[in-house]
Design an enzyme around this catalytic site. Structure first.
Site, PDB file in Angstrom:
ATOM      1  N   HIS A   8       1.952   2.938  -3.272  1.00 50.55           N
ATOM      2  CA  HIS A   8       0.976   3.618  -4.125  1.00 50.55           C
ATOM      3  C   HIS A   8       1.353   5.076  -4.329  1.00 50.55           C
ATOM      4  O   HIS A   8       1.290   5.601  -5.436  1.00 50.55           O
ATOM      5  CB  HIS A   8      -0.426   3.550  -3.492  1.00 50.55           C
ATOM      6  CG  HIS A   8      -1.310   2.531  -4.117  1.00 50.55           C
ATOM      7  ND1 HIS A   8      -1.693   2.587  -5.432  1.00 50.55           N
ATOM      8  CD2 HIS A   8      -1.907   1.429  -3.617  1.00 50.55           C
ATOM      9  CE1 HIS A   8      -2.477   1.558  -5.707  1.00 50.55           C
ATOM     10  NE2 HIS A   8      -2.618   0.835  -4.626  1.00 50.55           N
ATOM     11  N   ASP A  18      -6.970  -6.109  -5.441  1.00 51.59           N
ATOM     12  CA  ASP A  18      -6.572  -5.031  -6.336  1.00 51.59           C
ATOM     13  C   ASP A  18      -6.598  -5.466  -7.795  1.00 51.59           C
ATOM     14  O   ASP A  18      -6.789  -4.643  -8.685  1.00 51.59           O
ATOM     15  CB  ASP A  18      -5.157  -4.552  -5.994  1.00 51.59           C
ATOM     16  CG  ASP A  18      -5.144  -3.546  -4.857  1.00 51.59           C
ATOM     17  OD1 ASP A  18      -6.229  -3.120  -4.426  1.00 51.59           O
ATOM     18  OD2 ASP A  18      -4.041  -3.193  -4.395  1.00 51.59           O
ATOM     19  N   HIS A  63     -53.296  18.148  -2.314  1.00 48.38           N
ATOM     20  CA  HIS A  63     -52.975  16.727  -2.191  1.00 48.38           C
ATOM     21  C   HIS A  63     -54.216  15.944  -1.757  1.00 48.38           C
ATOM     22  O   HIS A  63     -54.529  14.885  -2.311  1.00 48.38           O
ATOM     23  CB  HIS A  63     -51.870  16.519  -1.136  1.00 48.38           C
ATOM     24  CG  HIS A  63     -50.485  16.811  -1.623  1.00 48.38           C
ATOM     25  ND1 HIS A  63     -50.093  18.059  -2.027  1.00 48.38           N
ATOM     26  CD2 HIS A  63     -49.396  15.991  -1.752  1.00 48.38           C
ATOM     27  CE1 HIS A  63     -48.813  18.019  -2.381  1.00 48.38           C
ATOM     28  NE2 HIS A  63     -48.371  16.767  -2.230  1.00 48.38           N
ATOM     29  N   GLN A  99       0.826  -1.203   0.000  1.00 51.90           N
ATOM     30  CA  GLN A  99       0.000   0.000   0.000  1.00 51.90           C
ATOM     31  C   GLN A  99       0.863   1.256   0.000  1.00 51.90           C
ATOM     32  O   GLN A  99       0.559   2.234  -0.685  1.00 51.90           O
ATOM     33  CB  GLN A  99      -0.908   0.008   1.223  1.00 51.90           C
ATOM     34  CG  GLN A  99      -1.966   1.093   1.201  1.00 51.90           C
ATOM     35  CD  GLN A  99      -2.884   0.933   0.003  1.00 51.90           C
ATOM     36  OE1 GLN A  99      -3.527  -0.091  -0.181  1.00 51.90           O
ATOM     37  NE2 GLN A  99      -2.932   1.930  -0.857  1.00 51.90           N
ATOM     38  N   GLU A 124      -9.987   1.896   4.189  1.00 54.57           N
ATOM     39  CA  GLU A 124     -10.336   1.526   2.820  1.00 54.57           C
ATOM     40  C   GLU A 124     -10.119   0.025   2.629  1.00 54.57           C
ATOM     41  O   GLU A 124     -11.000  -0.690   2.164  1.00 54.57           O
ATOM     42  CB  GLU A 124      -9.463   2.316   1.845  1.00 54.57           C
ATOM     43  CG  GLU A 124      -9.694   1.944   0.388  1.00 54.57           C
ATOM     44  CD  GLU A 124      -8.636   2.513  -0.532  1.00 54.57           C
ATOM     45  OE1 GLU A 124      -8.882   2.527  -1.747  1.00 54.57           O
ATOM     46  OE2 GLU A 124      -7.555   2.923  -0.059  1.00 54.57           O
ATOM     47  N   HIS A 125      -8.931  -0.445   2.963  1.00 54.10           N
ATOM     48  CA  HIS A 125      -8.608  -1.874   2.919  1.00 54.10           C
ATOM     49  C   HIS A 125      -8.306  -2.347   4.340  1.00 54.10           C
ATOM     50  O   HIS A 125      -7.573  -1.681   5.071  1.00 54.10           O
ATOM     51  CB  HIS A 125      -7.359  -2.136   2.074  1.00 54.10           C
ATOM     52  CG  HIS A 125      -7.426  -1.602   0.679  1.00 54.10           C
ATOM     53  ND1 HIS A 125      -6.887  -0.373   0.328  1.00 54.10           N
ATOM     54  CD2 HIS A 125      -7.950  -2.123  -0.454  1.00 54.10           C
ATOM     55  CE1 HIS A 125      -7.081  -0.165  -0.962  1.00 54.10           C
ATOM     56  NE2 HIS A 125      -7.726  -1.207  -1.463  1.00 54.10           N
TER      57      HIS A 125
END
Length: 428
Positions: A258, A356, A415, A255, A322-323
């Site tokens: 990235h 991924d 209505h 990670q 996230e992960h």
């Protein structure tokens, strides 16, 4: 990586804060770029490509010749990998199809939903330091399964004005309609407003840096829908005394490489695991081609030692990663308590990289704590559900008086009258 031992819950909010840019300056820059793209169209996009990506483009569109050239430049091994990954992604997302059925809520009143694909979607594929052709598969495959009529893709070109051939090949495999050479904020603006070349879309998908995230949020206020606020990527690893230090370190580094703004977090109940992981991170980091990027990401990353599994789980749900990789002995049991995460990877043999690329799940996921409220991209992301209802005369008799009473008490007489007329018609 900074090591924190036994933090109190009162410290967690500060401890789990993500690294961030100066948002005020960032938003001003984004606003300026978007306004230029809105008013000047293609020329503004080309100007910003020259400024930010250092290339002067004659055309934003990818030509058929470029598509054909890409086919020859991708190795057979990578082509086969892309096809296998695509098949798995397709299988998993196709299983998410919604089947509507009419529901009779009371005699004479029937309601149902119609599943309608979004007609025009825009996909953003980051460029930067790595060609994310895997993201093409993740975004375009469910769009095609959903039946989206037009699938537009934007991605930044290199300094020769070319798109990475694997991105083009993946786009063809996954069913992309059109590809344009545009990155960053200008790409988001082009898809949100439309230009002479880039069609306006109804919803934009795709991850990006904080500028891309800010651009998506700004255009979503008035002009187009977005998938989620997906910013810099992140991972949390949950580990205990049974975890393999080399696996844990590899997961953290996968990670960290990235980008410099990525964040990695190790939460563990084992004091003895920490020095083993630190040593493994140093050993594996030295062998990485992207070690400079990973090293900078590790500067804002943390190892947190907690007292027990209950505290580990509470901290995890507060962080909303996230992960999330759970590499503990009791990973299945621990997973039952996870309520805030984008995607969860279970056991020592399930690295994040499986999701991924090729396990079939989607890797476009909520970051920055948004997993408390957002899902990752899935088949539903590309659909709208339109509700239908039908009342027969018996249905009017059944719920008519209820509608009248509620409308009258909200002081909405028109209505009430719409139902009263129908009730009265049934008395004659």
């Amino acid at each position: 990586m900074k090591i924190i031992r036994y933090p109190e819950p009162a410290q967690w909010e500060e401890l789990l804060r993500r690294p961030a840019l100066d948002v005020a300056t960032l938003n001003d820059t984004v606003r300026t770029v978007l306004q230029e793209v809105r008013t000047r169209g293609d020329e503004a996009v080309k100007d910003f490509e020259e400024r930010f990506d250092h290339v002067r483009l004659d055309s934003l569109s990818v030509s058929e010749a470029e598509w054909a050239e890409a086919e020859t430049l991708v190795s057979e091994e990578l082509k086969e990998a892309l096809r296998q990954a695509h098949a798995n992604i397709e299988k998993f997302h196709a299983a998410q199809r919604f089947e509507s059925r009419p529901v009779t809520v009371t005699e004479g009143v029937t309601c149902w939903q119609k599943y309608v694909p979004i007609e025009k979607v825009g996909l953003y594929i980051p460029g930067g330091t790595a060609p994310l052709f895997s993201t093409v598969l993740m975004l375009a495959t469910p769009a095609r399964i959903a039946g989206c009529g037009e699938i537009v893709l934007c991605t930044p070109p290199n300094r020769e004005g070319k798109i990475h051939p694997a991105i083009l090949y993946a786009a063809r495999v996954a069913g992309v309609s059109k590809i344009f050479k545009a990155g960053g904020v200008q790409a988001i603006g082009a898809m949100a407003y439309g230009t002479e070349s880039v069609p306006k879309v109804y919803k934009i998908f795709g991850p990006g840096n904080q500028y891309v995230t800010a651009a998506k949020q700004q255009v979503s206020l008035h002009d187009v829908a977005i998938d989620m606020p997906a910013g810099p990527s992140e991972v949390e690893v949950l580990a205990d005394e049974t975890s393999r230090a080399d696996f844990v370190a590899a997961d953290l580094l996968s990670q960290a490489e990235h980008g410099v703004d990525s964040q990695v977090l190790l939460v563990t109940t084992s004091e003895t695991l920490i020095p083993q992981v630190v040593a493994e991170v140093e050993r594996q980091l030295a062998q990485l081609p992207r070690q400079e990027i990973a090293s900078r990401a590790l500067e804002s990353s943390k190892i947190i030692l907690v007292r027990d599994r209950a505290e580990a789980l509470a901290l995890t749900n507060r962080y909303a990663p996230e992960h999330l990789i759970i590499e503990t002995a009791d990973y299945l049991e621990l997973a039952q308590g996870v309520v805030n995460a984008g995607s969860v990877f279970l056991g020592s043999y399930t690295p994040e990289s499986a999701g991924d690329y090729a396990s079939g799940t989607n890797h476009t996921l909520p970051t920055n704590g948004y997993a408390t409220a957002y899902s990752g991209v899935n088949l539903d992301s590309y659909h709208r559900k339109i509700t239908f209802q039908e009342l027969t005369p018996e249905g009017v008799r059944r719920i008519g008086r209820t509608v009248e009473v509620m409308a009258a008490n909200e002081h909405l007489d028109a209505h009430k009258n719409a139902m009263t007329l129908r009730l009265n018609s049934l008395k004659s």
